[in-house]
Each structure stands twice: as structure tokens, then as C-alpha cells.
Design a protein around this motif. Structure first.
Motif, PDB file in Angstrom:
ATOM      1  N   GLU A  13       0.827  -1.201   0.000  1.00 38.46           N
ATOM      2  CA  GLU A  13       0.000   0.000   0.000  1.00 38.46           C
ATOM      3  C   GLU A  13       0.867   1.259   0.000  1.00 38.46           C
ATOM      4  O   GLU A  13       0.576   2.230  -0.715  1.00 38.46           O
ATOM      5  CB  GLU A  13      -0.927   0.001   1.217  1.00 38.46           C
ATOM      6  N   GLU A  14       1.947   1.223   0.780  1.00 44.19           N
ATOM      7  CA  GLU A  14       2.866   2.364   0.829  1.00 44.19           C
ATOM      8  C   GLU A  14       3.547   2.551  -0.529  1.00 44.19           C
ATOM      9  O   GLU A  14       3.730   3.679  -0.995  1.00 44.19           O
ATOM     10  CB  GLU A  14       3.906   2.155   1.924  1.00 44.19           C
ATOM     11  N   ARG A  15       3.931   1.405  -1.148  1.00 45.51           N
ATOM     12  CA  ARG A  15       4.587   1.494  -2.461  1.00 45.51           C
ATOM     13  C   ARG A  15       3.653   2.099  -3.501  1.00 45.51           C
ATOM     14  O   ARG A  15       4.061   2.964  -4.295  1.00 45.51           O
ATOM     15  CB  ARG A  15       5.034   0.102  -2.917  1.00 45.51           C
ATOM     16  N   VAL A  16       2.396   1.660  -3.498  1.00 45.13           N
ATOM     17  CA  VAL A  16       1.426   2.179  -4.461  1.00 45.13           C
ATOM     18  C   VAL A  16       1.193   3.671  -4.250  1.00 45.13           C
ATOM     19  O   VAL A  16       1.139   4.442  -5.214  1.00 45.13           O
ATOM     20  CB  VAL A  16       0.099   1.397  -4.354  1.00 45.13           C
ATOM     21  N   LYS A  17       1.074   4.081  -2.995  1.00 45.67           N
ATOM     22  CA  LYS A  17       0.865   5.506  -2.706  1.00 45.67           C
ATOM     23  C   LYS A  17       2.050   6.341  -3.181  1.00 45.67           C
ATOM     24  O   LYS A  17       1.878   7.421  -3.752  1.00 45.67           O
ATOM     25  CB  LYS A  17       0.656   5.709  -1.198  1.00 45.67           C
ATOM     26  N   LEU A  18       3.271   5.825  -2.934  1.00 46.27           N
ATOM     27  CA  LEU A  18       4.471   6.547  -3.347  1.00 46.27           C
ATOM     28  C   LEU A  18       4.563   6.611  -4.870  1.00 46.27           C
ATOM     29  O   LEU A  18       4.920   7.648  -5.451  1.00 46.27           O
ATOM     30  CB  LEU A  18       5.706   5.854  -2.763  1.00 46.27           C
ATOM     31  N   GLU A  19       4.219   5.494  -5.534  1.00 44.93           N
ATOM     32  CA  GLU A  19       4.235   5.475  -6.991  1.00 44.93           C
ATOM     33  C   GLU A  19       3.218   6.472  -7.552  1.00 44.93           C
ATOM     34  O   GLU A  19       3.517   7.205  -8.510  1.00 44.93           O
ATOM     35  CB  GLU A  19       3.920   4.069  -7.496  1.00 44.93           C
ATOM     36  N   GLN A  20       2.029   6.507  -6.977  1.00 43.22           N
ATOM     37  CA  GLN A  20       1.001   7.428  -7.436  1.00 43.22           C
ATOM     38  C   GLN A  20       1.439   8.877  -7.226  1.00 43.22           C
ATOM     39  O   GLN A  20       1.160   9.747  -8.057  1.00 43.22           O
ATOM     40  CB  GLN A  20      -0.314   7.153  -6.703  1.00 43.22           C
ATOM     41  N   ARG A  21       2.129   9.106  -6.116  1.00 41.86           N
ATOM     42  CA  ARG A  21       2.625  10.466  -5.861  1.00 41.86           C
ATOM     43  C   ARG A  21       3.641  10.875  -6.927  1.00 41.86           C
ATOM     44  O   ARG A  21       3.604  11.987  -7.451  1.00 41.86           O
ATOM     45  CB  ARG A  21       3.264  10.531  -4.468  1.00 41.86           C
ATOM     46  N   PHE A  22       4.550   9.936  -7.256  1.00 37.78           N
ATOM     47  CA  PHE A  22       5.546  10.223  -8.288  1.00 37.78           C
ATOM     48  C   PHE A  22       4.876  10.484  -9.642  1.00 37.78           C
ATOM     49  O   PHE A  22       5.188  11.454 -10.334  1.00 37.78           O
ATOM     50  CB  PHE A  22       6.525   9.054  -8.399  1.00 37.78           C
ATOM     51  N   LEU A  23       3.937   9.610 -10.007  1.00 36.20           N
ATOM     52  CA  LEU A  23       3.278   9.729 -11.312  1.00 36.20           C
ATOM     53  C   LEU A  23       2.396  10.972 -11.400  1.00 36.20           C
ATOM     54  O   LEU A  23       2.121  11.459 -12.496  1.00 36.20           O
ATOM     55  CB  LEU A  23       2.448   8.474 -11.593  1.00 36.20           C
ATOM     56  N   SER A  24       1.970  11.475 -10.249  1.00 36.43           N
ATOM     57  CA  SER A  24       1.133  12.674 -10.256  1.00 36.43           C
ATOM     58  C   SER A  24       1.936  13.945 -10.504  1.00 36.43           C
ATOM     59  O   SER A  24       1.366  15.015 -10.714  1.00 36.43           O
ATOM     60  CB  SER A  24       0.389  12.796  -8.920  1.00 36.43           C
ATOM     61  N   GLY A  25       3.274  13.825 -10.452  1.00 32.65           N
ATOM     62  CA  GLY A  25       4.133  14.985 -10.703  1.00 32.65           C
ATOM     63  C   GLY A  25       4.657  15.654  -9.446  1.00 32.65           C
ATOM     64  O   GLY A  25       5.361  16.663  -9.529  1.00 32.65           O
ATOM     65  N   ALA A  26       4.342  15.082  -8.266  1.00 32.14           N
ATOM     66  CA  ALA A  26       4.805  15.679  -7.008  1.00 32.14           C
ATOM     67  C   ALA A  26       6.238  15.246  -6.706  1.00 32.14           C
ATOM     68  O   ALA A  26       6.682  14.172  -7.116  1.00 32.14           O
ATOM     69  CB  ALA A  26       3.888  15.257  -5.875  1.00 32.14           C
ATOM     70  N   ASP A  27       6.968  16.087  -6.009  1.00 29.38           N
ATOM     71  CA  ASP A  27       8.293  15.705  -5.536  1.00 29.38           C
ATOM     72  C   ASP A  27       8.157  14.539  -4.559  1.00 29.38           C
ATOM     73  O   ASP A  27       7.239  14.497  -3.727  1.00 29.38           O
ATOM     74  CB  ASP A  27       8.976  16.876  -4.837  1.00 29.38           C
TER      75      ASP A  27
END
Length: 243
Positions: free
Chosen positions: A160-174
Motif C-alpha cells: 500500500e505504501e509502495r502504491v501511494k508513493l508510486e502514485q505520488r511520483f506519477l502525479s508529478g509531485a516531488d
């Protein structure tokens, strides 16, 4: 106390040397057994728990994690060799066992199951030693089940943490270093810039500046560890763009 210890060891040695066989006296297995017997005798002779003969102590240690009712355990132990035990004798011996190194208090989460098994077997007339053995097996199974559940919960949380981090990266956030899909590389975004780092066969890490995930990228450096790369990235990510 010293006299008791010497007497206990002397009795074992006198008994051992009665053997008419020199081969038996020199046998490594026999000597190891004698050594174990001496250690056990010394432990008993020097123990502050004077009511606890070896058999009693063994049963108490086996029963310690099993949620056996104290009064029932006391009744059973009083049928074994040794002076009469009081309820406090049993309670405090159990507490001392629970507080020994590498042991712990009984698992409260497993109490109801142990007590239900105990009551069921007592009604059927199962003897105490057999009940203790059965509850030990039950605890082993339950400990294994809890361990598997904890491992699965940990894996689920990490995913779940990995998916959240991946989504954050793909969303364009630092964000920090992030595994993306099945890639062996890690990606991060600093100051709006994207970087990729990958470990080679020599265990060193190669850092790239990239425009998108599948971009070959611009080689920035080779580092012994990711910590070294992170240190360099603090400067690289905020340096003025060339041209």
C-alpha cells in the motif's frame, strides 16, 4: 549451601565410579550425561526455590505459557515429589519463569482458546500432563498462524505504501526514491526534476537525470551507496539548468 552442593556432586561421582567397566567410565556419552547430572544437581542444591524438585520445575516451565488454572496446577504439582506447595508458591514460581531471559508472559490473545481446551479435556478426564502437551501444540499452531498473519499484514502495508508513493511520483509531485512497476531501478523527483538510480552487478549505484520513465537519461555519476547519491542529489537537483 556449599555443603549441599558438594554433597550432591559427591553422590553422583560415587555412583558413577561404582561401574566395574573402565570403558564405561571413559565413554564420552556417559561423561556428558554425568556432566549434565552434576549441573542439574548444582542448580537444585543452590536454588532459592527449595520446594521445586526437578520434575516439578520441568512441569511448571512447560505449563507456564498455557493458561493452566493456578489451583489446578498446584494440586497436580503436589502429587509430585517435594514439600507441599501453596498457591503463592506456584504463582511466584510461574512469575519468575515468565521473567527469565528468552521467555515472556502468556499471550493474552490466546488465553480464551487455551482455557476452553483445558476445560474440555478436564471434563473428559484427560490427565494434566497430557493437557499441557496438547495446549503446547495448540500454542505452536497459533503462534505460527499469528506470525503468518503479521507477515501478510506487513506485506500488505508495504505494498500500500509502495502504491501511494508510486502514485505520488506519477502525479508529478516531488518524492523520494520510488520503485515503479517491475523496474529494477528507483525513481525520484526533486525540485520538479526526475532522476533514476540503478544498482549494477558491482553493487554500485548509477544516477541519471531523465525526462520520463522510459528515457535513457543523462549519466550524472556512479556511487558506492544510495546515501552517497542522495548527498550529491541535494546539490544536483537545485543547480541552475544549463543553457
Amino acid at each position: 549451601m556449599d555443603a549441599d552442593r558438594q554433597y550432591a556432586v559427591a553422590l553422583l561421582l560415587f555412583d558413577y565410579v561404582k561401574s566395574p567397566s573402565l570403558r564405561h567410565l571413559r565413554d564420552p556419552h556417559s561423561l556428558h550425561k554425568l556432566a549434565r547430572d552434576i549441573v542439574s544437581a548444582l542448580d537444585r542444591a543452590s536454588s532459592v526455590w527449595s520446594k521445586w524438585e526437578a520434575e516439578r520445575d520441568e512441569i511448571a516451565k512447560l505449563a507456564a505459557p498455557c493458561w493452566i488454572p493456578t489451583e489446578d496446577l498446584r494440586t497436580f504439582l503436589n502429587n509430585l515429589p517435594g514439600p507441599p506447595l501453596t498457591k503463592i508458591d506456584v504463582e511466584q514460581r510461574l512469575r519468575a519463569i515468565w521473567e527469565e531471559p528468552y521467555t515472556s508472559y502468556p499471550n493474552e490473545a490466546l488465553r480464551d482458546g487455551c482455557e476452553a481446551l483445558y476445560r474440555s479435556e478436564r471434563v473428559q478426564g484427560t490427565e494434566m500432563r497430557a493437557i499441557i502437551g496438547m495446549i503446547q501444540e495448540h500454542l505452536e499452531r497459533e503462534d505460527d498462524r499469528l506470525r503468518r498473519e503479521q507477515e501478510e499484514s506487513y506485506r500488505r502495508l508495504k505494498e500500500e505504501e509502495r502504491v501511494k508513493l508510486e502514485q505520488r511520483f506519477l502525479s508529478g509531485a516531488d518524492c523520494g526514491w520510488t520503485p515503479i512497476s517491475n523496474s529494477e531501478a528507483f525513481f525520484c523527483r526533486r525540485n520538479g526534476r526526475i532522476f533514476r538510480i540503478v544498482q549494477g552487478k558491482d553493487k554500485r549505484w548509477t544516477l541519471f537525470r531523465i525526462k520520463k520513465i522510459d528515457d535513457k537519461g543523462e549519466l550524472l555519476g556512479l556511487y558506492q551507496g544510495r546515501a552517497d547519491a542522495n548527498k550529491a542529489l541535494k546539490t544536483i537537483a537545485y543547480a541552475n539548468e544549463q543553457g
